[in-house]
Design a protein around this motif. Structure first.
Motif, short mmCIF file in Angstrom:
data_model
loop_
_atom_site.label_atom_id
_atom_site.label_comp_id
_atom_site.label_asym_id
_atom_site.label_seq_id
_atom_site.Cartn_x
_atom_site.Cartn_y
_atom_site.Cartn_z
N ASN A 1 18.08 29.59 -2.60
CA ASN A 1 16.93 28.76 -2.30
C ASN A 1 16.09 29.43 -1.21
OD1 ASN A 1 15.23 26.67 -2.39
ND2 ASN A 1 16.75 25.10 -1.95
N THR A 2 14.81 29.35 -1.39
CA THR A 2 13.97 30.13 -0.50
C THR A 2 14.01 29.61 0.93
OG1 THR A 2 12.19 28.77 -1.31
CG2 THR A 2 12.34 31.01 -2.17
N ILE A 3 14.17 30.54 1.83
CA ILE A 3 13.97 30.20 3.23
C ILE A 3 12.85 31.09 3.72
CG2 ILE A 3 16.38 29.53 3.60
CD1 ILE A 3 16.56 32.21 5.26
N LYS A 4 12.12 30.58 4.68
CA LYS A 4 10.98 31.35 5.18
C LYS A 4 10.86 31.06 6.67
CE LYS A 4 6.04 31.70 4.24
NZ LYS A 4 5.52 30.85 5.28
N PRO A 5 10.90 32.10 7.48
CA PRO A 5 10.79 31.84 8.92
C PRO A 5 9.35 31.53 9.32
CG PRO A 5 11.03 34.19 8.53
CD PRO A 5 11.11 33.53 7.19
N ASN A 6 9.18 30.48 10.08
CA ASN A 6 7.85 30.15 10.60
C ASN A 6 7.73 30.46 12.08
OD1 ASN A 6 7.00 29.10 8.09
ND2 ASN A 6 8.12 27.20 8.53
N TYR A 7 8.86 30.43 12.77
CA TYR A 7 8.85 30.67 14.22
C TYR A 7 9.64 31.92 14.58
CZ TYR A 7 7.23 25.84 14.29
OH TYR A 7 6.53 24.70 14.09
N ALA A 8 10.74 32.11 13.89
CA ALA A 8 11.62 33.24 14.23
C ALA A 8 10.92 34.55 13.93
CB ALA A 8 12.92 33.14 13.46
N GLN A 9 11.09 35.52 14.82
CA GLN A 9 10.49 36.84 14.64
C GLN A 9 11.51 37.86 14.16
OE1 GLN A 9 7.14 37.58 15.43
NE2 GLN A 9 6.97 35.35 15.55
N GLY A 10 12.76 37.46 14.13
CA GLY A 10 13.82 38.44 13.94
C GLY A 10 14.31 38.60 12.51
N ILE B 1 14.29 19.25 13.22
CA ILE B 1 14.21 19.77 14.59
C ILE B 1 12.75 20.06 14.93
CG2 ILE B 1 14.80 21.74 16.06
CD1 ILE B 1 17.36 22.08 14.37
N GLU B 2 12.10 20.76 13.99
CA GLU B 2 10.72 21.20 14.20
C GLU B 2 9.80 20.00 14.44
OE1 GLU B 2 9.14 22.85 10.67
OE2 GLU B 2 7.41 23.78 11.66
N LYS B 3 9.98 18.97 13.61
CA LYS B 3 9.09 17.82 13.72
C LYS B 3 9.28 17.12 15.08
CE LYS B 3 7.51 13.60 11.50
NZ LYS B 3 7.45 12.94 12.80
N VAL C 1 20.80 24.79 18.58
CA VAL C 1 20.25 24.10 17.41
C VAL C 1 19.75 22.70 17.78
CG1 VAL C 1 21.40 25.35 15.57
CG2 VAL C 1 22.64 23.55 16.79
N GLU C 2 19.64 22.44 19.06
CA GLU C 2 19.07 21.16 19.47
C GLU C 2 17.98 21.36 20.52
OE1 GLU C 2 22.23 18.52 20.66
OE2 GLU C 2 22.63 17.99 18.58
N PRO C 3 17.04 22.26 20.25
CA PRO C 3 16.03 22.50 21.29
C PRO C 3 15.21 21.24 21.58
CG PRO C 3 15.35 23.50 19.23
CD PRO C 3 16.76 23.03 19.04
N GLU C 4 15.10 20.37 20.56
CA GLU C 4 14.29 19.17 20.76
C GLU C 4 14.95 18.23 21.76
OE1 GLU C 4 16.37 19.60 18.41
OE2 GLU C 4 17.10 17.74 17.54
N VAL C 5 16.29 18.27 21.80
CA VAL C 5 17.00 17.42 22.76
C VAL C 5 16.82 17.97 24.18
CG1 VAL C 5 19.23 16.43 23.37
CG2 VAL C 5 18.68 16.86 20.97
N VAL C 6 16.95 19.30 24.31
CA VAL C 6 16.75 19.91 25.62
C VAL C 6 15.33 19.64 26.10
CG1 VAL C 6 16.90 22.05 26.92
CG2 VAL C 6 18.38 21.71 24.97
N LEU C 7 14.39 19.76 25.16
CA LEU C 7 12.99 19.51 25.52
C LEU C 7 12.82 18.08 26.03
CD1 LEU C 7 10.13 20.87 25.34
CD2 LEU C 7 9.81 19.50 23.28
N ALA C 8 13.42 17.14 25.32
CA ALA C 8 13.31 15.75 25.74
C ALA C 8 13.94 15.56 27.13
CB ALA C 8 13.99 14.85 24.71
#
Lengths: 380, 344
Positions: free
Chosen positions: A38-47, A222-224, A349-356
């Motif tokens: 299944n296709t995955i496509k990075p939108n933020y990751a540069q690596g 996570i992104e949303k 994998v929980e950057p949104e929690v750290v952000l909050a």
């Protein structure tokens, strides 16, 4: 006649059943193949980048900070793929059933995807909080393979995982495993410069383990949440300044102004004290330059592993000079104790929690009733 | 060398200490104007609290620590070189600093492995725990050396014993390192780089007081040291009890190293180099001259190294251990090249 009838009926029944079973299997296989490819496509990751061709997923991995540096190429194929693999690519049969993780960041991806059983080997168990993982370690489903730079090759060979995830820019010791002939896939999530970029590596693990759809969904969530939170502080009037790190052996270890953490502070409506610094990794500073830059900073972020109750007195006892910082005087230390919180195995994998967590501290009026998970303001 | 020349050299060493000390206060990664520094040091209130904190709480203790540590290591190295009559002897030769390292390694590296007892729990304060463990480690090794010194006759035997004990300590450290988590190893490595700025606040005062007590003690040994230079049989004929003298000198040197290592980490090279530099400069081996000269030379060189380690523009300080060797080694070579044959 009756016998013929019986035979025919039986034959029809049998072929019917058989036929049905086969078509079911085909559908199942197909959906599995479709899912794993299944296709995955990075939108933020540069690596990492993924291209799809001839029933293959071509995964290219590079250093997110330095695209010129060495690249790593993998051709991900189904188990019974018989085509030719492009030159320079290492074939990996997916879905991967067993893997060794060298870092907690890699492990965090597996845990978030809820496939801890696929992790058959890990390095450090020091800060491991996850119950399932600990149970697996106890039951021998997961093995300890030594520390980075000093692996136990025999254990690795005995486990014989499908792949080994590595962090090639760290301490190394991989040459010895190279001979074992198990594909080594660099997981460069820790080099990503944005929290979402780092979290997005879950897609790579998803793709490899046949959970691409799940990974895509998890990341979309996570992104949303991350972007929603970020937009809440977009229009704040005041941006508190925050500094980070501690003195160790006469030097102050902090991270640069282009780092992941600096980005998190920015997204949470704060300002990192090394704003003009262009480093993306760790920086070593001396006391006086930190003190001049951060004496009047509003907040001080500390992550460490402390047994017992961490408070302002502990800080004072560690170094008398800490008390000169405004953040100490005004009781504005943001603290995370890795002993109590599964920091490394969940935070990536929980950057949104750290952000909050940070928004809750920096702008309490925006998230008033929020219950922090990782970071909290030290009260006493 | 005549007396006036010696006096001039001594005075210039003294001046170099003062100059480097002042430069240490003046230069740093933060620019502070000279007038403000004078104002702060003279005790007058400066408007800029940040600057006065930097000077009083960071640069001043660091400079004092560097000077004291340098002096201690140089004296300790001189004592070792004399007692073993070996130019390659230094403070680390008897494994005393390895003992300190072992003590620290036990605390830093083992703390994680024994049921997750964190280093911090052992004494709330990490740095104090490290200091204490270093002192305990080095004193234990020293006691061992002292015991061995009573049993063996020859200096060379004792030297080899010391080196072996050092190897054993390092081997144990290696094993500990192998089984330790990455972050603990890092903490240990950072300690091992040596630093004059690790200690702060009250700990600096303790260190300085300790050194001020210990350094003058070494002056009591001058006569013994000069006798030891003559060789064992001459010294014995002149009434020196060799074993006792040896124990005294090693003890004095060992305690100096133990204290310095505990507070600054294993700072190498200064102890080996400074006595050579001084012997080269003063063209004498008489301890009446060489001991104070080494003391001052050590302080001066350590201050210079500290200055270079914190060169403006570098931001973070370089590891002291790299700087001491980079600065010290060429100086030693230069001195040796210029040495007159008769002095060798």
């Amino acid at each position: 006649m009756r016998l013929t009838y019986l035979i025919i009926t039986l034959a029809v029944a049998l072929t019917g059943c058989g036929g049905k079973q086969t078509s079911d299997n085909v559908i199942k296989e197909n959906s599995k193949a479709v899912d794993s490819l299944n296709t995955i496509k990075p939108n933020y990751a540069q690596g990492f980048r993924v291209r799809y061709q001839d029933e293959m997923a071509l995964l290219d991995i590079n250093d997110p900070e330095n695209k010129e540096a060495e690249q790593f190429h993998f051709a991900l194929t189904g188990k019974d793929f018989s085509g030719t693999i492009p030159e320079g690519y290492t074939r990996i049969k997916i879905p991967v059933e067993s893997a060794i993780c060298m870092t907690s960041l890699q492990l965090s991806n597996f845990l978030k995807l809820d496939i801890p059983e696929k992790v058959v080997g890990i390095t450090s168990t020091r800060h491991l909080h996850n119950e399932k993982m600990n149970e697996h370690l106890k039951n021998g489903i997961t093995h300890k393979i030594g520390i980075e730079g000093n692996f136990d090759n025999e254990v690795i060979m005995a486990i014989n995982p499908d792949v080994i995830f590595i962090s090639p820019f760290k301490r190394g010791g991989y040459d010895a495993i190279r001979n074992v002939d198990i594909p080594m896939i660099p997981h460069l999530g820790y080099k990503e410069l944005t929290p979402l970029g780092q979290a997005e590596w879950i897609k790579v693990i998803g793709l490899l383990t046949g959970n691409a759809t799940g990974a895509n969904q998890i990341f979309a969530g996570i992104e949303k949440r991350y972007n929603d939170l970020k937009s809440m502080v977009d229009s704040v009037d005041s941006r508190p300044t925050v500094f980070s790190g501690e003195m160790r052996g006469g030097n102050w270890y902090a991270v640069g102004g282009k780092s992941f953490l600096a980005q998190l502070f920015r997204d949470a409506g704060g300002d990192y004290f090394l704003k003009d610094n262009t480093e993306s990794g760790g920086v070593t500073l001396d006391y006086e330059s930190v003190y001049t830059n951060a004496a009047h900073a509003d907040y001080w972020r500390i992550v460490n592993s402390f047994d017992g109750k961490y408070d302002y007195n502990v800080l004072k006892e560690q170094d008398d000079r800490y008390t000169d910082f405004d953040a100490w005087k005004n009781r504005k230390v943001i603290y995370c104790n890795m002993k109590e919180v599964p920091f490394y195995e969940r935070m990536p994998v929980e950057p949104e929690v750290v952000l909050a967590d940070f928004i809750h501290v920096f702008h309490p009026d925006i998230l008033p009733d929020y219950e922090p998970s990782y970071y909290h303001l030290l009260k006493k | 060398m005549n007396k006036s020349k010696t006096a001039i050299l001594m005075i210039s060493l003294g001046i170099s200490i003062i100059v480097f000390f002042i430069l240490n206060l003046l230069l740093g990664s933060v620019d502070i104007p000279m007038e403000d520094i004078i104002e702060i040091l003279s005790g007058r209130k400066n408007d800029n609290a940040i600057w006065s904190n930097i000077i009083i709480k960071s640069r001043l203790p660091q400079s004092l620590t560097a000077a004291m540590a340098g002096a201690g290591l140089a004296v300790s190295g001189l004592l070792m070189q004399t007692v073993f009559r070996n130019p390659l002897a230094g403070p680390s030769v008897l494994g005393i600093s390895s003992g300190a390292s072992l003590g620290v390694a036990c605390v830093v590296l083992l703390s994680g492995s024994i049921g997750g007892v964190a280093l911090s729990k052992l004494g709330v304060i990490g740095e104090v725990t490290i200091t204490v463990s270093a002192i305990v480690g080095s004193l234990l090794i020293m006691a061992l050396i002292a015991f061995v010194a009573q049993k063996v006759r020859g200096n060379v035997t004792l030297l080899i014993m010391g080196v072996m004990i050092g190897y054993i300590a390092n081997a144990i450290i290696g094993v500990l390192k192998f089984f330790s988590a990455e972050e603990d190893i890092r903490a240990y490595v950072i300690w091992g780089l040596g630093s004059f700025s690790r200690v702060s606040g009250g700990q600096t005062s303790v260190f300085i007081i300790l050194m001020l007590l210990l350094l003058p003690l070494s002056f009591l040994l001058i006569k013994t040291l000069n006798l030891l230079l003559l060789g064992d049989s001459y010294a014995r004929n002149l009434g020196l009890i060799i074993k006792k003298a040896r124990l005294l000198v090693i003890g004095c040197s060992g305690i100096l190293v133990a204290v310095v290592t505990a507070y600054c980490g294993p700072v190498v090279f200064l102890g080996l180099a400074v006595p050579h530099i001084c012997r080269g400069l003063f063209h004498t081996s008489n301890h009446v001259t060489i001991l104070p000269a080494s003391l001052m030379g050590g302080a001066s060189l350590a201050l210079l190294c500290n200055l270079i380690a914190r060169m403006p523009g570098l931001e973070g300080a370089l590891p002291v251990n790299s700087v001491t060797a980079l600065v010290g080694a060429p100086v030693v070579m230069w001195v040796l090249f210029n040495k007159r044959k008769s002095d060798i």
